[in-house]
Design an enzyme around this catalytic site. Structure first.
Site, PDB file in Angstrom:
ATOM      1  N   HIS A 130     -63.458 -25.288  67.526  1.00  0.00           N
ATOM      2  CA  HIS A 130     -64.371 -26.424  67.700  1.00  0.00           C
ATOM      3  C   HIS A 130     -63.725 -27.541  68.516  1.00  0.00           C
ATOM      4  CE1 HIS A 130     -66.880 -25.097  63.945  1.00  0.00           C
ATOM      5  NE2 HIS A 130     -67.128 -24.365  65.018  1.00  0.00           N
ATOM      6  N   SER A 206     -66.638 -22.580  54.047  1.00  0.00           N
ATOM      7  CA  SER A 206     -67.724 -21.964  53.288  1.00  0.00           C
ATOM      8  C   SER A 206     -68.345 -20.802  54.052  1.00  0.00           C
ATOM      9  CB  SER A 206     -68.800 -23.004  52.982  1.00  0.00           C
ATOM     10  OG  SER A 206     -68.214 -24.058  52.274  1.00  0.00           O
TER      11      SER A 206
END
Ligand code: ZN
Length: 259
Positions: A130, A206
């Site tokens: 990212h 997650s």
């Protein structure tokens, strides 16, 4: 009640011992980290429940389109979302991964974080899928800037957004915004590392943001084992050899003792 606590303690100890065994047996480990590894360093999970996903206005401000239409607003929002990015220190989980790399056991860290804490802990091969908050580019001439210097100017009261001194266009940090593609070269290197690994350790993710969430699938297809350490359950828990729903610093300290 007490018996149940003892039982869950036993299960936890077994999982830690099994994680340590898998780490000892493997010489091609890849770690994948998400926001959960850095919340313990005091960096808020800005994608979490109280963060961006529940605030459409903020989400659009933190997109590429939002940056283009209001770069000053983008800078203000990011300073509110991540106020302590530059002062944060790596945790014992970051240090565990750096030590494993130094001992020749870990081949790469793939991170969804932009905080640079893996490098601060000593990790060398870090694929920041990212992007990162250390560097930035002029949106017109692509000249490169160190964001620490740009941020220092902002703190001294220089107007927002920071501008390229040559062409007076806004400087954009090299983070991947919400409507932007991942950096393809870094993503491909991350995929290759996962294809080669014997053990994939997922720390504090997650596994809901794609395509990052595809990486455990690639590891499993190549017969790698999976360790997941995350506060909340993930969709991959049933396919992992070790699953620990616990803070990463506590896990890292327990595993370091067991190794
Ligand atoms: Zn420029």
């Amino acid at each position: 009640m007490q018996a149940r606590c003892l039982r869950s303690r036993e299960v936890m100890d077994e999982q830690i011992a099994l994680a340590a065994k898998l780490i000892k047996e493997s010489n091609r480990i890849v770690a994948m980290s998400g926001a959960g590894i850095s919340t313990e360093a005091g960096i808020p999970d800005f994608r979490g429940q109280s963060g961006l996903w529940n605030n459409p206005q903020l989400l659009s401000r933190m997109s590429k389109r939002g940056f283009q239409s209001d770069p000053a607003g983008f800078y203000k929002a990011s300073m509110e979302l991540l106020p302590n990015l530059t002062s944060a220190e790596p945790t014992s989980a970051h240090r565990l991964l750096a030590d494993l790399e130094e001992n020749g056991k870990l081949i790469a860290v793939i991170t969804q974080n932009i905080d640079g804490l893996h490098q601060a802990a000593g990790s060398k091969t870090v694929y920041e899928i990212h992007g990162n908050g250390r560097s930035g580019h002029c949106t017109r001439c692509s000249a490169a800037f160190e964001m620490a210097k740009v941020d220092a100017g902002i703190e001294k009261g220089e107007p927002l957004p920071p501008l390229c001194p040559d062409c007076q266009w806004p400087i954009k940090p090299d983070v991947v915004l919400f409507d932007e593609l991942l950096p393809i070269g870094i993503w491909q290197a991350a995929e290759r590392a996962v294809q080669q690994c014997e053990l994939l350790m997922v720390f504090g993710s997650s596994l809901v943001v794609y395509p990052a969430a595809e990486l455990p699938m690639i590891a499993l297809k190549n017969k790698a084992k999976l360790i997941i350490v995350n506060l909340d359950p993930t969709d991959y828990d049933s396919r992992a050899t070790v699953v620990i729903h616990r803070g990463l610093s506590a896990f890292a300290e327990a595993v370091t003792t067991a190794l």
